[in-house]
Design a protein around this motif. Structure first.
Motif, PDB file in Angstrom:
ATOM      1  N   ASP A  77      36.474  46.942  34.113  1.00  0.00           N
ATOM      2  CA  ASP A  77      37.454  46.897  35.221  1.00  0.00           C
ATOM      3  C   ASP A  77      38.874  47.383  34.688  1.00  0.00           C
ATOM      4  O   ASP A  77      39.698  46.580  34.375  1.00  0.00           O
ATOM      5  CB  ASP A  77      37.555  45.408  35.649  1.00  0.00           C
ATOM      6  CG  ASP A  77      38.481  45.128  36.928  1.00  0.00           C
ATOM      7  OD1 ASP A  77      39.249  46.082  37.299  1.00  0.00           O
ATOM      8  OD2 ASP A  77      38.154  44.246  37.710  1.00  0.00           O
ATOM      9  N   THR A  78      38.875  48.620  34.824  1.00  0.00           N
ATOM     10  CA  THR A  78      40.007  49.437  34.480  1.00  0.00           C
ATOM     11  C   THR A  78      41.416  48.985  35.054  1.00  0.00           C
ATOM     12  O   THR A  78      42.380  48.591  34.429  1.00  0.00           O
ATOM     13  CB  THR A  78      40.146  50.800  34.537  1.00  0.00           C
ATOM     14  OG1 THR A  78      40.005  51.409  35.995  1.00  0.00           O
ATOM     15  CG2 THR A  78      39.024  51.356  33.552  1.00  0.00           C
ATOM     16  N   ARG A  79      41.427  48.746  36.536  1.00  0.00           N
ATOM     17  CA  ARG A  79      42.631  48.257  36.989  1.00  0.00           C
ATOM     18  C   ARG A  79      43.189  46.967  36.436  1.00  0.00           C
ATOM     19  O   ARG A  79      44.188  46.719  35.988  1.00  0.00           O
ATOM     20  CB  ARG A  79      42.411  48.184  38.578  1.00  0.00           C
ATOM     21  CG  ARG A  79      43.621  47.805  39.371  1.00  0.00           C
ATOM     22  CD  ARG A  79      43.406  47.398  40.816  1.00  0.00           C
ATOM     23  NE  ARG A  79      44.642  47.070  41.318  1.00  0.00           N
ATOM     24  CZ  ARG A  79      45.267  45.869  41.398  1.00  0.00           C
ATOM     25  NH1 ARG A  79      44.778  44.905  40.584  1.00  0.00           N
ATOM     26  NH2 ARG A  79      46.347  45.642  42.060  1.00  0.00           N
ATOM     27  N   ASN A  80      42.150  45.967  36.785  1.00  0.00           N
ATOM     28  CA  ASN A  80      42.691  44.446  36.181  1.00  0.00           C
ATOM     29  C   ASN A  80      43.003  44.596  34.576  1.00  0.00           C
ATOM     30  O   ASN A  80      43.750  43.674  34.327  1.00  0.00           O
ATOM     31  CB  ASN A  80      41.626  43.572  36.412  1.00  0.00           C
ATOM     32  CG  ASN A  80      41.884  43.091  38.042  1.00  0.00           C
ATOM     33  OD1 ASN A  80      42.643  43.320  38.457  1.00  0.00           O
ATOM     34  ND2 ASN A  80      40.827  42.887  38.631  1.00  0.00           N
ATOM     35  N   LEU A  81      41.975  45.321  33.655  1.00  0.00           N
ATOM     36  CA  LEU A  81      42.463  45.301  32.476  1.00  0.00           C
ATOM     37  C   LEU A  81      43.909  46.071  31.956  1.00  0.00           C
ATOM     38  O   LEU A  81      44.644  45.417  31.163  1.00  0.00           O
ATOM     39  CB  LEU A  81      41.558  46.119  31.707  1.00  0.00           C
ATOM     40  CG  LEU A  81      41.415  46.315  30.216  1.00  0.00           C
ATOM     41  CD1 LEU A  81      41.277  44.907  29.276  1.00  0.00           C
ATOM     42  CD2 LEU A  81      40.310  47.235  29.555  1.00  0.00           C
ATOM     43  N   ALA A  82      44.123  46.924  32.758  1.00  0.00           N
ATOM     44  CA  ALA A  82      45.556  47.546  32.537  1.00  0.00           C
ATOM     45  C   ALA A  82      46.516  46.516  32.830  1.00  0.00           C
ATOM     46  O   ALA A  82      47.568  46.467  32.307  1.00  0.00           O
ATOM     47  CB  ALA A  82      45.751  48.651  33.314  1.00  0.00           C
ATOM     48  N   LEU A  83      46.337  45.780  34.067  1.00  0.00           N
ATOM     49  CA  LEU A  83      47.455  44.823  34.573  1.00  0.00           C
ATOM     50  C   LEU A  83      47.364  43.878  33.438  1.00  0.00           C
ATOM     51  O   LEU A  83      48.330  43.314  33.357  1.00  0.00           O
ATOM     52  CB  LEU A  83      47.056  44.159  35.828  1.00  0.00           C
ATOM     53  CG  LEU A  83      47.782  43.087  36.475  1.00  0.00           C
ATOM     54  CD1 LEU A  83      49.144  43.670  36.548  1.00  0.00           C
ATOM     55  CD2 LEU A  83      47.266  42.715  37.874  1.00  0.00           C
ATOM     56  N   SER A  84      46.222  43.318  33.062  1.00  0.00           N
ATOM     57  CA  SER A  84      46.306  42.148  32.011  1.00  0.00           C
ATOM     58  C   SER A  84      47.048  42.572  30.754  1.00  0.00           C
ATOM     59  O   SER A  84      48.018  42.039  30.053  1.00  0.00           O
ATOM     60  CB  SER A  84      44.912  42.158  31.461  1.00  0.00           C
ATOM     61  OG  SER A  84      44.318  41.379  32.678  1.00  0.00           O
ATOM     62  N   TYR A  85      46.952  43.864  29.982  1.00  0.00           N
ATOM     63  CA  TYR A  85      47.736  44.255  29.086  1.00  0.00           C
ATOM     64  C   TYR A  85      48.912  44.409  29.395  1.00  0.00           C
ATOM     65  O   TYR A  85      49.866  44.095  28.627  1.00  0.00           O
ATOM     66  CB  TYR A  85      46.989  45.474  28.417  1.00  0.00           C
ATOM     67  CG  TYR A  85      45.648  45.469  27.634  1.00  0.00           C
ATOM     68  CD1 TYR A  85      45.913  44.797  26.354  1.00  0.00           C
ATOM     69  CD2 TYR A  85      44.661  46.071  27.945  1.00  0.00           C
ATOM     70  CE1 TYR A  85      44.913  44.570  25.653  1.00  0.00           C
ATOM     71  CE2 TYR A  85      43.555  45.914  26.831  1.00  0.00           C
ATOM     72  CZ  TYR A  85      43.723  45.328  25.745  1.00  0.00           C
ATOM     73  OH  TYR A  85      42.719  45.252  24.854  1.00  0.00           O
ATOM     74  N   TYR A  86      49.469  44.912  30.498  1.00  0.00           N
ATOM     75  CA  TYR A  86      50.635  44.801  30.955  1.00  0.00           C
ATOM     76  C   TYR A  86      51.563  43.663  30.894  1.00  0.00           C
ATOM     77  O   TYR A  86      52.481  43.489  30.306  1.00  0.00           O
ATOM     78  CB  TYR A  86      51.069  45.656  32.554  1.00  0.00           C
ATOM     79  CG  TYR A  86      52.201  45.169  33.066  1.00  0.00           C
ATOM     80  CD1 TYR A  86      53.517  46.049  32.809  1.00  0.00           C
ATOM     81  CD2 TYR A  86      52.558  44.304  33.983  1.00  0.00           C
ATOM     82  CE1 TYR A  86      54.621  45.804  33.310  1.00  0.00           C
ATOM     83  CE2 TYR A  86      53.688  44.224  34.633  1.00  0.00           C
ATOM     84  CZ  TYR A  86      54.828  45.019  34.253  1.00  0.00           C
ATOM     85  OH  TYR A  86      55.987  44.981  34.925  1.00  0.00           O
ATOM     86  N   LEU A  87      50.860  42.607  31.547  1.00  0.00           N
ATOM     87  CA  LEU A  87      51.554  41.332  31.446  1.00  0.00           C
ATOM     88  C   LEU A  87      51.525  40.540  30.309  1.00  0.00           C
ATOM     89  O   LEU A  87      52.624  40.226  29.726  1.00  0.00           O
ATOM     90  CB  LEU A  87      50.545  40.397  32.266  1.00  0.00           C
ATOM     91  CG  LEU A  87      50.753  40.770  34.017  1.00  0.00           C
ATOM     92  CD1 LEU A  87      49.812  39.886  34.548  1.00  0.00           C
ATOM     93  CD2 LEU A  87      52.270  40.423  34.546  1.00  0.00           C
ATOM     94  N   LYS A  88      50.603  40.865  29.286  1.00  0.00           N
ATOM     95  CA  LYS A  88      50.516  40.571  27.900  1.00  0.00           C
ATOM     96  C   LYS A  88      51.783  41.378  27.258  1.00  0.00           C
ATOM     97  O   LYS A  88      52.384  40.703  26.275  1.00  0.00           O
ATOM     98  CB  LYS A  88      49.302  40.961  27.393  1.00  0.00           C
ATOM     99  CG  LYS A  88      49.009  40.448  25.790  1.00  0.00           C
ATOM    100  CD  LYS A  88      48.962  38.763  25.684  1.00  0.00           C
ATOM    101  CE  LYS A  88      48.662  38.586  24.108  1.00  0.00           C
ATOM    102  NZ  LYS A  88      48.084  37.274  23.976  1.00  0.00           N
ATOM    103  N   GLY A  89      51.918  42.574  27.441  1.00  0.00           N
ATOM    104  CA  GLY A  89      53.084  43.148  26.777  1.00  0.00           C
ATOM    105  C   GLY A  89      54.447  42.786  27.289  1.00  0.00           C
ATOM    106  O   GLY A  89      55.312  42.761  26.357  1.00  0.00           O
ATOM    107  N   ARG A  90      54.570  42.285  28.566  1.00  0.00           N
ATOM    108  CA  ARG A  90      55.874  41.840  28.943  1.00  0.00           C
ATOM    109  C   ARG A  90      56.103  40.341  28.541  1.00  0.00           C
ATOM    110  O   ARG A  90      57.220  40.058  28.475  1.00  0.00           O
ATOM    111  CB  ARG A  90      55.589  41.727  30.560  1.00  0.00           C
ATOM    112  CG  ARG A  90      55.735  43.001  31.179  1.00  0.00           C
ATOM    113  CD  ARG A  90      57.275  43.870  31.122  1.00  0.00           C
ATOM    114  NE  ARG A  90      58.133  43.010  31.508  1.00  0.00           N
ATOM    115  CZ  ARG A  90      58.741  42.888  32.824  1.00  0.00           C
ATOM    116  NH1 ARG A  90      58.142  43.358  33.905  1.00  0.00           N
ATOM    117  NH2 ARG A  90      59.613  42.044  32.961  1.00  0.00           N
TER     118      ARG A  90
END
Length: 157
Positions: A77-90
């Protein structure tokens, strides 16, 4: 209301409403594992992240986003994986933040989610300004602006 957690900053009433929805889900459904747990964890983490952005005393539970990252990594699930990594990065510090944001950027580039790409590039730009790498900061700042123009997000720009 849960979909509103994907866009913009919360106002107080949205925080309260989103918190109530999350509590209702916690108290009503027995979410064990899988897709529902991953999405619930992503939404709860995003709510905590946004509350913590305003009030630094809010605890952000890494176990939530770690579960989402693991699930979405294994289920394409690329959309939610990208969002998850973004939030983890923030919610991470310097080098670790860049590592998660770069993973997010790589994955988001496989999607057409320009709003998320704008936020990722903006976050990478900000970290580079903080680290006095102005050339990289400018590059990512300009990318962020371009993505913002594509989605007509004048508020974030």
């Amino acid at each position: 209301m849960l979909q509103e957690t994907d866009r913009g900053w919360f106002t107080d009433w949205k925080w309260h409403s989103a918190s109530k929805v999350i509590k209702t889900i916690e108290n009503t459904y027995n979410i064990k594992d899988g897709k529902e747990r991953a999405y619930y964890s992503l939404l709860k983490y995003q709510l905590q992240f946004r509350q913590n952005y305003i009030n630094k005393n809010i605890h952000v539970e890494d176990s939530l986003i770690n579960y989402s990252i693991l699930y979405y990594s294994n289920n394409e699930d690329t959309r939610n994986l990208a969002l998850s990594y973004y939030l983890k990065g923030r919610t991470s510090k310097n080098k670790e933040a860049i590592r998660y944001l770069k993973k997010s950027e790589f994955i988001a580039n496989k999607t057409n989610n320009n709003s998320l790409k704008m936020r990722i590039c903006g976050a990478i730009s900000t970290i580079n300004v903080d680290n006095e790498d102005y050339k990289t900061a400018l590059t990512y700042g300009l990318k962020s602006i371009e993505y913002g123009k594509k989605v007509n997000d004048n508020e974030t720009l």
